[in-house]
Design a protein around this motif. Structure first.
Motif, mmCIF file in Angstrom:
data_model
loop_
_atom_site.group_PDB
_atom_site.id
_atom_site.type_symbol
_atom_site.label_atom_id
_atom_site.label_comp_id
_atom_site.label_asym_id
_atom_site.label_seq_id
_atom_site.Cartn_x
_atom_site.Cartn_y
_atom_site.Cartn_z
ATOM 1 N N ARG A 80 40.061 -5.464 54.939
ATOM 2 C CA ARG A 80 40.217 -4.622 54.449
ATOM 3 C C ARG A 80 41.298 -3.232 55.112
ATOM 4 O O ARG A 80 41.193 -3.492 56.281
ATOM 5 C CB ARG A 80 38.724 -3.784 53.710
ATOM 6 N N ILE A 81 42.270 -1.818 54.065
ATOM 7 C CA ILE A 81 42.175 -1.111 54.849
ATOM 8 C C ILE A 81 41.418 -0.311 55.252
ATOM 9 O O ILE A 81 40.596 0.073 54.188
ATOM 10 C CB ILE A 81 43.466 -0.354 54.331
ATOM 11 N N GLU A 82 41.637 0.469 55.872
ATOM 12 C CA GLU A 82 40.437 1.607 56.711
ATOM 13 C C GLU A 82 42.010 2.843 56.796
ATOM 14 O O GLU A 82 42.427 2.609 57.663
ATOM 15 C CB GLU A 82 40.076 1.189 57.892
ATOM 16 N N MET A 83 40.966 3.680 56.442
ATOM 17 C CA MET A 83 42.124 5.345 56.895
ATOM 18 C C MET A 83 41.106 5.912 57.543
ATOM 19 O O MET A 83 39.857 5.814 57.697
ATOM 20 C CB MET A 83 42.364 6.078 55.080
ATOM 21 N N TYR A 84 40.960 6.829 57.942
ATOM 22 C CA TYR A 84 41.231 8.385 59.433
ATOM 23 C C TYR A 84 41.638 8.936 59.256
ATOM 24 O O TYR A 84 42.763 9.361 58.719
ATOM 25 C CB TYR A 84 41.073 7.217 59.949
ATOM 26 N N LEU A 85 40.989 9.919 59.972
ATOM 27 C CA LEU A 85 41.461 11.197 59.838
ATOM 28 C C LEU A 85 41.177 11.342 62.068
ATOM 29 O O LEU A 85 39.803 11.420 61.938
ATOM 30 C CB LEU A 85 41.099 13.092 59.664
ATOM 31 N N VAL A 86 42.383 11.378 62.419
ATOM 32 C CA VAL A 86 42.272 11.366 64.050
ATOM 33 C C VAL A 86 42.323 12.774 64.620
ATOM 34 O O VAL A 86 43.686 12.816 64.527
ATOM 35 C CB VAL A 86 42.639 10.238 64.403
ATOM 36 N N SER A 87 41.295 13.433 64.742
ATOM 37 C CA SER A 87 41.181 14.663 65.381
ATOM 38 C C SER A 87 41.901 14.349 66.669
ATOM 39 O O SER A 87 42.411 13.635 68.173
ATOM 40 C CB SER A 87 39.934 15.140 66.393
ATOM 41 N N LEU A 88 43.064 15.446 67.280
ATOM 42 C CA LEU A 88 44.497 15.629 67.931
ATOM 43 C C LEU A 88 44.386 16.279 69.182
ATOM 44 O O LEU A 88 44.615 16.519 70.482
ATOM 45 C CB LEU A 88 45.524 15.698 67.839
ATOM 46 N N ASP A 89 42.753 16.943 69.201
ATOM 47 C CA ASP A 89 42.668 18.169 70.554
ATOM 48 C C ASP A 89 40.430 17.681 70.726
ATOM 49 O O ASP A 89 40.889 17.063 69.136
ATOM 50 C CB ASP A 89 43.026 18.933 70.553
ATOM 51 N N ASP A 90 40.250 18.009 71.332
ATOM 52 C CA ASP A 90 39.083 18.378 71.513
ATOM 53 C C ASP A 90 38.508 19.695 70.480
ATOM 54 O O ASP A 90 39.755 20.757 70.498
ATOM 55 C CB ASP A 90 38.567 18.862 72.581
ATOM 56 N N GLN A 91 38.145 19.835 69.787
ATOM 57 C CA GLN A 91 38.047 21.513 68.404
ATOM 58 C C GLN A 91 36.820 21.643 68.253
ATOM 59 O O GLN A 91 36.106 20.338 67.329
ATOM 60 C CB GLN A 91 38.938 20.867 67.605
ATOM 61 N N GLU A 92 36.293 22.573 67.598
ATOM 62 C CA GLU A 92 35.702 23.095 67.114
ATOM 63 C C GLU A 92 35.475 24.078 65.568
ATOM 64 O O GLU A 92 36.388 24.461 65.422
ATOM 65 C CB GLU A 92 34.203 24.479 68.092
ATOM 66 N N ILE A 93 35.003 23.349 64.322
ATOM 67 C CA ILE A 93 35.681 23.421 62.863
ATOM 68 C C ILE A 93 34.445 24.896 62.952
ATOM 69 O O ILE A 93 33.155 23.471 62.229
ATOM 70 C CB ILE A 93 35.904 22.458 61.908
ATOM 71 N N GLU A 94 34.613 25.254 61.846
ATOM 72 C CA GLU A 94 33.831 25.920 61.200
ATOM 73 C C GLU A 94 33.537 25.374 59.162
ATOM 74 O O GLU A 94 34.655 25.150 59.229
ATOM 75 C CB GLU A 94 33.765 27.559 61.128
ATOM 76 N N ILE A 95 32.368 25.037 58.652
ATOM 77 C CA ILE A 95 32.878 24.794 57.493
ATOM 78 C C ILE A 95 31.243 25.594 57.337
ATOM 79 O O ILE A 95 30.226 25.468 57.214
ATOM 80 C CB ILE A 95 32.601 23.301 57.568
ATOM 81 N N SER A 96 31.462 26.130 56.313
ATOM 82 C CA SER A 96 30.543 27.270 55.851
ATOM 83 C C SER A 96 29.426 27.367 56.404
ATOM 84 O O SER A 96 27.750 27.142 55.994
ATOM 85 C CB SER A 96 29.892 25.830 54.280
#
Ligand code: AVI
Length: 327
Positions: A256-272
């Motif tokens: 299978r092809i696997e797709m990812y989104l890779v974080s390029l840094d240490d980071q904190e994200i606010e979501i709702s």
């Protein structure tokens, strides 16, 4: 009015032209971002922006699937029609733009009913009214449903019409093999006495697969990152899309092809109102796209209780269309 109830315990797959807002997006996205490893269901690619990007993917020179399947459908339409027989009831799972079904309808002998199933009611209404004008003798029974979840088909269905399923686009590749078997088992109940015509992408040279999911123009990357853009739009998240990279690799062992989104840094994200932490190079798994051999897909169909009959494939062995009978 009673209907035919079909139940699938599997997640919804990716679909082209599913321009809709998923009510579960907030819940599933945040839950996926908090799990380890991080993962988001691929069905959330397909908001309005994602559907436009997917349509662009289908036109890319590297993405062989759409044009190869359409060429196979056109080349063998008369054979499909002969196998399916006259006066059939055609049920399409995840109907989208109704482009591919027109090739079939043009070849079929007086098809009686067409039941397109799609999650987007507005979209389905629009495409069905155009189809109705083109095929006035065809009875149209659109069903607005997520076909991977419980849904009800129009009732009474036509007793004497042979039920035939149509599932193009290799959407089955976005299900795990277990999910595929569960889905095919349910379809086999719906089309008993008929069969299923299904498009399946094939295992091939890794370079060809890699290029198809890492196109030179970066459309697949934009499609993948649209998940984060969608979270910014709908959930008030603060993802910086430049701090994530698109990654698509072929996992040969799992085929299978696997797709990812890779974080390029240490980071904190606010979501709702929630904070999600990413470490540098941490990956969010966003999609699997399984690739079968003709034999491995036929074996899967057998497991689901369908009888694999004819198979069509292009000369380069890129894509396949299978006729599976449901006794
Ligand atoms: C919809 N599905 C069959 C596509 C695929 O190839 O798995 C979705 C896609 N993902 C990246 N490019 C296209």
């Amino acid at each position: 009015m009673s209907g035919t109830q079909s139940s699938f315990g599997i997640p919804a797959p990716a679909r082209a032209n599913w321009a809709h807002r998923e009510h579960g997006f907030a819940r599933d996205f945040i839950q996926g971002m908090k799990s380890a490893p991080k993962r988001v269901p691929c069905k959330y690619f397909y908001d309005a922006a994602g559907s436009v990007l997917f349509d662009e993917i289908c036109e890319l020179p590297e993405y062989y699937q759409t044009r190869t399947e359409l060429a196979l459908l056109s080349a063998h339409a008369a054979e499909f029609a002969a196998i399916m027989g006259p006066g059939i009831e055609l049920i399409e799972f995840g109907a989208g733009a109704l482009t591919k079904v027109r090739v079939l309808l043009d070849a079929l002998d007086a098809p009686r009913t067409y039941i397109p199933i799609d999650i987007s009611g507005d979209y389905l209404e629009k495409v069905c009214s155009a189809l109705n004008a083109e095929y006035p003798a065809l009875r149209l029974d659109p069903v607005v449903a997520d076909f991977t979840r419980p849904f009800v088909l129009p009732s009474p269905r036509h007793d004497k019409a042979r039920p035939i399923g149509f599932f193009p686009g290799s959407t089955i590749g976005n299900f795990s093999p277990e999910e595929s078997i569960a889905f095919l088992k349910t379809v086999s109940g719906i089309v008993r006495g008929g069969g299923l015509l299904i498009g399946v992408d094939l295992v091939k040279d890794e370079g060809v697969l890699h290029a198809a999911y890492n196109d030179a123009r970066g459309v697949t990357g934009a499609f993948n990152k649209n998940l984060l853009a969608r979270a910014n739009r709908e959930l008030g998240a603060n993802f910086n899309l430049d701090l994530f990279a698109h990654r698509a690799i072929f996992n040969a062992k799992a085929s299978r092809i696997e797709m990812y989104l890779v974080s390029l840094d240490d980071q904190e994200i606010e979501i709702s109102g929630e904070t999600v932490e990413f470490s540098e190079l941490e990956a969010v798994h966003t999609e699997d796209s399984y690739k079968y051999t003709i034999e491995s897909f036929r074996a899967l169909a057998w497991e689901a209780g369908l009888v694999p009959r004819q198979v069509w494939s292009d000369a380069a062995g890129l894509f396949s269309i299978h006729w599976l009978e449901a006794d």
